[in-house]
Design a protein around this motif. Sequence first.
Motif, short mmCIF file in Angstrom:
data_model
loop_
_atom_site.label_atom_id
_atom_site.label_comp_id
_atom_site.label_asym_id
_atom_site.label_seq_id
_atom_site.Cartn_x
_atom_site.Cartn_y
_atom_site.Cartn_z
N UNK A 148 64.41 65.06 8.79
CA UNK A 148 64.63 64.69 7.39
C UNK A 148 64.65 65.91 6.49
N UNK A 149 65.77 66.09 5.79
CA UNK A 149 65.93 67.21 4.86
C UNK A 149 65.13 66.97 3.58
N UNK A 195 60.34 67.39 9.35
CA UNK A 195 60.87 67.66 8.01
C UNK A 195 61.52 69.04 8.03
N UNK A 196 62.77 69.09 7.58
CA UNK A 196 63.56 70.29 7.80
C UNK A 196 63.94 70.96 6.50
N UNK A 197 63.71 72.27 6.45
CA UNK A 197 64.09 73.10 5.31
C UNK A 197 65.33 73.91 5.65
N UNK A 227 55.01 72.12 3.07
CA UNK A 227 54.67 70.73 3.41
C UNK A 227 54.45 70.57 4.90
N UNK A 228 55.30 71.15 5.72
CA UNK A 228 55.17 71.02 7.17
C UNK A 228 53.87 71.65 7.66
N UNK A 229 53.55 72.82 7.15
CA UNK A 229 52.34 73.51 7.59
C UNK A 229 51.09 72.79 7.09
#
Length: 470
Positions: free
Chosen positions: A227-228, A251-253, A291-293
């Motif tokens: 999810x972008x 979750x992808x940046x 957010x991911x970390x």
Amino acid sequence: MQQNRTAMLDFLAVRGSDLVDAGGAPVRLAGVGLGGWMNMENFITGYPGNEQAIRRLMLDRMGREAYDAFFDAFSRDFFDEVDAAHLAALGFNSVRIPFNYRHFEDDAVPFELNEEGFERLDRVVTLLARHGIYSILDLHALPGRQNQHWHSDNPTHIAEFWNQRHFQDRVVHLWEAIADRFKDRPEVAGYNPINEPSDPTGEVLPVFYERLERAIRAVDPGHVLFLDGNRYSTDFSFLDARAEPMPNTVYTAHDYALPGITSATAYPGVTRGEYFDRSVVEQTFLRRTEYMRRTGTPIWIGEFGPVYSSDRSQDHWRLQLLQDQLEVYRQHGASWALWTYKDIGLQGLVTASPESAYLQLVGDLVDKKRRLGIDSWGGSDAGIREVLDPIDALFDREFPDYAPYPWGRQPHIAVLVRHILLAEPLAEQFADRFRGADLEQVRELAGSFRFDACDQRAGLSEVLRAHLRA
């Protein structure tokens, strides 16, 4: 041999901060985007404006038979067995496959899905799997347009997807069908349902993601979702109110470094008044992946990479920037997909030759695009400042505080003046070049994108090969 390599691909799943295979071993995805194939973009294949407009104009000039012959050949030649083998030889284990919804559905008959689109996508998923490469399926252009720019096939500057339930219903319907088609395919690493969403309110996106997740999981509970973030996959603040991440979700940046996408002249060095070196590149990465970390979920950089100039002697510092990004990703355990595999010379690992039939036909118009700054990506407004300076002065005087979403006033003016107003007449000229082409000629033009007809950006390939084998 080919069957064994396919069999080596397990279903992937999220376990904590890792993607893991069926045995629980961590998997780092190292890949490339297949831009320009099922979602043609102007800087990748040379046309001005947005894809649907140029297709409409080319059909008008060429007629149905020649038009179909060209795009059928282009679809095959742009990515075939030899391309998959090349990526495997470099050491890639994944490819992000962008596609336009128009391959699957016609606006005139919404909700009626076309088998041809599924067959086209399936062909490349199968080719990649044969060479031990995962696919990530990426809906890059949505009905109604999910962002304000050309890569969502947007002929305007308005993202209507967020305003109309009809468009959202169609995307859910399409993803239900895709999930049903690929639910038993371990060679598909997962689904990337919306490329670079840009919801101006930030309120529709989280609600739609929850709806889409439920719909896909009802059909296919096993595949990973990628999810972008909002604002072109750079902003994850819309998730702050969520108690915890969605299950089996990455979750992808997107992580384009400023020196690599502007008119910078050095790295390390100063770009737009700021000094950039590896530490600044890392801080940008850390900010975009906070957010991911914080939630302990996997990191996947879905797009990144510098653009290159026509002067190959200037590639060295861009390649150094790329190396620094790759090392940062490795240090932080991030998966990634470089943008992009093949084009006409701006970013691709593999590029159409300047001597090819295609670039001999339209190369001067590509130069004209560059002179007029018509492409947003890799373009410059230096050649039309006599037009833009008075507009900027007018806004300074009359609307000094105007800062439209998503990037502010100057990029907004560029979209309206350069990427739409000037692109429209140039698209007419571009399509005119294909008028009267016979079947043999159109197949030769499409063949300009065959691997054996293309050039390789040797320095870029060597950087990637060395990193992937280290």
